[in-house]
Design an enzyme around this catalytic site. Structure first.
Site, PDB file in Angstrom:
ATOM      1  CE  LYS A   1      18.211 -16.760 -26.381  1.00 57.23           C
ATOM      2  NZ  LYS A   1      17.433 -16.800 -25.139  1.00 57.23           N
TER       3      LYS A   1
ATOM      4  CE  LYS B   1      15.262 -26.353 -17.671  1.00 56.59           C
ATOM      5  NZ  LYS B   1      15.648 -26.366 -16.261  1.00 56.59           N
TER       6      LYS B   1
ATOM      7  CB  SER C   1      12.414 -15.188 -25.716  1.00 58.90           C
ATOM      8  OG  SER C   1      11.813 -16.463 -25.807  1.00 58.90           O
ATOM      9  CB  ALA C   2      14.773 -19.386 -28.610  1.00 56.33           C
TER      10      ALA C   2
ATOM     11  CG  ASP D   1      15.879 -16.818 -21.787  1.00 55.95           C
ATOM     12  OD1 ASP D   1      15.395 -16.975 -22.917  1.00 55.95           O
ATOM     13  OD2 ASP D   1      15.885 -17.722 -20.922  1.00 55.95           O
ATOM     14  CG  LEU D   2       9.417 -15.594 -21.724  1.00 51.09           C
ATOM     15  CD1 LEU D   2       8.941 -14.489 -20.799  1.00 51.09           C
ATOM     16  CD2 LEU D   2       8.521 -15.633 -22.976  1.00 51.09           C
ATOM     17  CG  ASP D   3      10.448 -20.113 -22.389  1.00 45.48           C
ATOM     18  OD1 ASP D   3       9.339 -19.843 -21.909  1.00 45.48           O
ATOM     19  OD2 ASP D   3      10.645 -20.242 -23.613  1.00 45.48           O
TER      20      ASP D   3
ATOM     21  CB  THR E   1       7.557 -21.780 -19.918  1.00 50.64           C
ATOM     22  OG1 THR E   1       8.814 -21.158 -20.107  1.00 50.64           O
ATOM     23  CG2 THR E   1       6.473 -20.746 -19.836  1.00 50.64           C
TER      24      THR E   1
ATOM     25  CD  GLU F   1      19.700 -17.073 -22.055  1.00 43.62           C
ATOM     26  OE1 GLU F   1      19.512 -18.109 -21.406  1.00 43.62           O
ATOM     27  OE2 GLU F   1      19.097 -16.829 -23.107  1.00 43.62           O
ATOM     28  CG  ASP F   2      17.090 -20.362 -18.170  1.00 39.78           C
ATOM     29  OD1 ASP F   2      17.044 -19.758 -19.264  1.00 39.78           O
ATOM     30  OD2 ASP F   2      16.484 -21.420 -17.957  1.00 39.78           O
TER      31      ASP F   2
HETATM   32  C1  BG6 Z   1      13.236 -21.292 -25.428  1.00 40.28           C
HETATM   33  C2  BG6 Z   1      13.029 -22.493 -24.514  1.00 40.28           C
HETATM   34  O1  BG6 Z   1      13.063 -20.119 -24.721  1.00 40.28           O
HETATM   35  O2  BG6 Z   1      12.297 -21.329 -26.505  1.00 40.28           O
HETATM   36  C3  BG6 Z   1      13.112 -23.789 -25.318  1.00 40.28           C
HETATM   37  O3  BG6 Z   1      14.025 -22.490 -23.503  1.00 40.28           O
HETATM   38  C4  BG6 Z   1      12.116 -23.742 -26.473  1.00 40.28           C
HETATM   39  O4  BG6 Z   1      12.833 -24.877 -24.461  1.00 40.28           O
HETATM   40  C5  BG6 Z   1      12.375 -22.493 -27.337  1.00 40.28           C
HETATM   41  O5  BG6 Z   1      12.251 -24.905 -27.287  1.00 40.28           O
HETATM   42  C6  BG6 Z   1      11.361 -22.354 -28.483  1.00 40.28           C
HETATM   43  O6  BG6 Z   1      10.093 -22.157 -27.936  1.00 40.28           O
HETATM   44  P1  BG6 Z   1       8.729 -22.256 -28.734  1.00 40.28           P
HETATM   45  O7  BG6 Z   1       7.720 -21.737 -27.757  1.00 40.28           O
HETATM   46  O8  BG6 Z   1       8.852 -21.376 -29.944  1.00 40.28           O
HETATM   47  O9  BG6 Z   1       8.532 -23.686 -29.110  1.00 40.28           O
HETATM   48 MG    MG Z   2      15.741 -19.784 -20.890  1.00 44.96          MG
END
Ligand code: BG6
Ligand code: MG
Length: 222
Positions: free
Chosen positions: A147, A47, A116-117, A11-13, A19, A171-172
């Site tokens: 997710k 999150k 990542s989402a 996962d990224l964020d 972020t 994953e966090d």
């Molecule tokens: C996830 C974050 O990785 O991405 C969420 O944990 C975020 O907080 C989601 O809403 C979507 O991100 P983005 O950058 O497409 O708005």
């Molecule tokens: Mg995350």
């Protein structure tokens, strides 16, 4: 599950970069513009949650009703503020211990993918200069189910050509841990033991972690 992990999907964020603070700033400004406040504790609920689902949670916190067209506009406003913040990110913002962990995976021939989402994942990878580690990128631009649906991780596994049972997810977020489990993958929770208790193993962060140690902990469980 297998004792032969061939790929790690990150996962990224919140796992590779912090972020969440930028998401929080941008959502809080949006909430304030609609006349209500939004606390850091409430931000925990966003999150791992997709952009539109995050907006729905924010609106429910503020008890504000909006039309579908207004929601799209609000999400766009939040995103342009968020992008203005992440545009300024630098390699210094990669979380401690991450680079040496990725280097060790590479040296061991374990494949690396992103799951990542976020639709902003490519920009974050580029600004923090870690994009070159990832052989496959599964992100909000190519998946349609958020997710805890496993789509984002299964897509990463397919792109790598590795079976889900041989993938280990980092994953966090609770929704991310559930997504990995639903995909039949092993999962390391990165962060809070209470929130991530469904993960196979939990690490606080990557500081001082070695790939061998993490895999030994995991294989011990089977
Ligand atoms: C996830 C974050 O990785 O991405 C969420 O944990 C975020 O907080 C989601 O809403 C979507 O991100 P983005 O950058 O497409 O708005
Ligand atoms: Mg995350």
């Amino acid at each position: 599950m297998t004792k032969n992990i061939k790929a790690c999907i990150f996962d990224l964020d919140g796992v590779l970069v912090d972020t969440a603070k930028y998401h929080y700033l941008a959502w809080r400004e949006l909430a304030n513009s609609m006349g209500f406040d939004f606390t850091e504790k409430q931000n925990e609920r966003l999150k791992g949650v997709s952009r539109m689902a995050s907006l729905e949670i924010l609106l429910s916190i503020g008890k504000v009703e909006k039309s579908d067209a207004e929601k799209l506009q609000l999400a766009a406003t939040k995103n342009s503020r968020y992008v203005s913040l992440i545009e300024k990110m630098t390699p210094d913002e990669v979380l401690p211990g991450v680079i040496s962990f990725l280097d060790e995976l590479k040296a061991k021939g374990i494949r690396i993918a992103l799951g990542s989402a976020s639709k902003n994942a490519p920009m974050i990878l580029e600004r923090t200069n870690i994009g070159h580690y990832f052989e496959a990128i599964s992100d909000g631009n190519i998946i349609s189910k958020a997710k805890p649906d496993p789509e984002v991780f299964l897509t990463a596994a397919t792109l790598l050509g590795v079976e889900p049972q041989a993938c280990l997810v980092f994953e966090d977020a609770e929704a991310g841990v559930e997504a990995a489990i639903a995909g039949g993958m092993s999962v390391v929770g990165v962060g809070d033991k209470l929130i991530l208790h469904r993960a196979d193993i939990i690490i606080e962060n990557f500081v001082g972690q070695s790939v061998d140690f993490v895999l030994a902990l995991l294989y011990d469980k089977y």
